[in-house]
Design an enzyme around this catalytic site. Sequence first.
Site, PDB file in Angstrom:
ATOM      1  N   LYS A 283      48.196  41.123  35.175  1.00  0.00           N
ATOM      2  CA  LYS A 283      47.922  42.213  34.229  1.00  0.00           C
ATOM      3  C   LYS A 283      47.955  43.568  34.948  1.00  0.00           C
ATOM      4  O   LYS A 283      47.897  43.624  36.180  1.00  0.00           O
ATOM      5  CB  LYS A 283      46.558  41.984  33.578  1.00  0.00           C
TER       6      LYS A 283
ATOM      7  N   TYR B 100      39.455  73.270  47.811  1.00  0.00           N
ATOM      8  CA  TYR B 100      38.591  73.857  46.776  1.00  0.00           C
ATOM      9  C   TYR B 100      37.112  73.800  47.148  1.00  0.00           C
ATOM     10  O   TYR B 100      36.628  72.777  47.635  1.00  0.00           O
ATOM     11  CB  TYR B 100      38.763  73.127  45.447  1.00  0.00           C
TER      12      TYR B 100
HETATM   13  C1  LIG Z   1      41.371  39.933  35.264  1.00  0.00           C
HETATM   14  C2  LIG Z   1      41.008  38.543  34.934  1.00  0.00           C
HETATM   15  C3  LIG Z   1      41.078  37.528  35.899  1.00  0.00           C
HETATM   16  C4  LIG Z   1      41.351  37.829  37.356  1.00  0.00           C
HETATM   17  O1  LIG Z   1      40.198  38.387  37.926  1.00  0.00           O
HETATM   18  P1  LIG Z   1      40.087  38.679  39.499  1.00  0.00           P
HETATM   19  O2  LIG Z   1      38.689  39.075  39.701  1.00  0.00           O
HETATM   20  O3  LIG Z   1      41.046  39.795  39.776  1.00  0.00           O
HETATM   21  O4  LIG Z   1      40.477  37.431  40.182  1.00  0.00           O
HETATM   22  C5  LIG Z   1      40.848  36.235  35.508  1.00  0.00           C
HETATM   23  N1  LIG Z   1      40.553  35.943  34.225  1.00  0.00           N
HETATM   24  C6  LIG Z   1      40.444  36.888  33.274  1.00  0.00           C
HETATM   25  C7  LIG Z   1      40.097  36.494  31.891  1.00  0.00           C
HETATM   26  C8  LIG Z   1      40.645  38.218  33.600  1.00  0.00           C
HETATM   27  O5  LIG Z   1      40.520  39.162  32.655  1.00  0.00           O
END
Ligand SMILES: *Cc1c(COP(=O)(O)O)cnc(C)c1O
Length: 385
Positions: free
Chosen positions: A35, A267
């Site tokens: 993702k 800044y």
């Molecule tokens: C993002 C996500 C993962 C992966 O999580 P990590 O902590 O990056 O391993 C697994 N399952 C779901 C449902 C997620 O949303």
Amino acid sequence: MQPYPARAVIDLDAIAANVATLDAGTSAEVMAVVKADAYGHGLVPAARAARRGGASWLGTAQVTEALALRAAGDTGRVLTWLYAPGAPLREAVEADVDVAVAAPWNVAALVEAARAAGRTARVHLKVDTGLGRNGVTPAQLPEVLDAAMRARAEGALDVVGVFSHFAFADAPQHPTVLAQAEEFARAVEAVERAGARLEVRHLANSAATVTNPSVHYDLVRPGIAVYGLSPVPDLSTSAELGLVPAMTFEAELASVKPLPAGHGVSYAHQYVTPTETLTGLVPVGYADGVPRHCSGTDGRPGAPVRIGARDLAIAGRVCMDQFVIDLGPGAREVAGDRVELFGNGADGGPTAQDWADAAGTISYEIVTRLGARIPRVYVGEGSRS
Ligand SMILES: *Cc1c(COP(=O)(O)O)cnc(C)c1O
């Protein structure tokens, strides 16, 4: 020619090796979570590398991310789990993507999508076993299960998976971990009792994958670990877990210039040169994902950077497009020299975890928020395809 003065170099071999390492540590199958543009690493190249490393599944949050994998030619199992009304569910079913049922309304929407697509939708019931986020609660489960099994009887849906997600996987001793695992076991039993023939039960994210084999079930769902970053930085470094950070963020110095002692830098003059010195200008800033919280202010050095073998730090405020480092009097650096903001840490250089520590956040946020303006450059097998 360097068309852009900064880039994220993505080591596809590291991604493949990390998946292979995770795969070797479990008897379950591996779903590499890709993702958010593969946590900023680039969806399609990272997905291909993960497949090469042995991921039999890929996971995405948004439906469009799953469809992008299909458009790029991925034909393996893909699960998507987060969507709102209006999502392209018919396209997902047509593309043979497995879809989560994570809220009661999802069942009817998927039945409609399956009818429109003229095929059965494969679904995974996402149960909220205690996270209090996405997923059907144990109280909602009987009704959702009933609706799903009626749709199954009509051939619209097939319930092939049950899954859930932890609230405290990075704290394996936290009492909620066991409580959620027990709630999950009850949900699996209920779904099986209702007559579903489950292909995969899955509960473990990266942290649970590396700390808790008792919850691996049939499939583990690592995300951050695929990219080589530790999901449990308070317990183990990525090196200790056998993982290699895949992203190196680097830039070229835009200029080097002398400043007298007592000169304010950037800044609000949050840094003042302690001596006559040379400063270097790094042409990336918060628009590129360099957190403003990585600034060196109030006498504290900012996030670490490395030039050659020299460890330096951000001096003063991080701006939208740039920040400054104090190279020190007599520095030899010149415009065009390479600055490593973070990388694989192999030679003791800065890592995304160091940047997370400097910014008071987690490594996930450092890599996923790398700006769209930063080109991704791929190295390793498959980088030319
Ligand atoms: C993002 C996500 C993962 C992966 O999580 P990590 O902590 O990056 O391993 C697994 N399952 C779901 C449902 C997620 O949303």
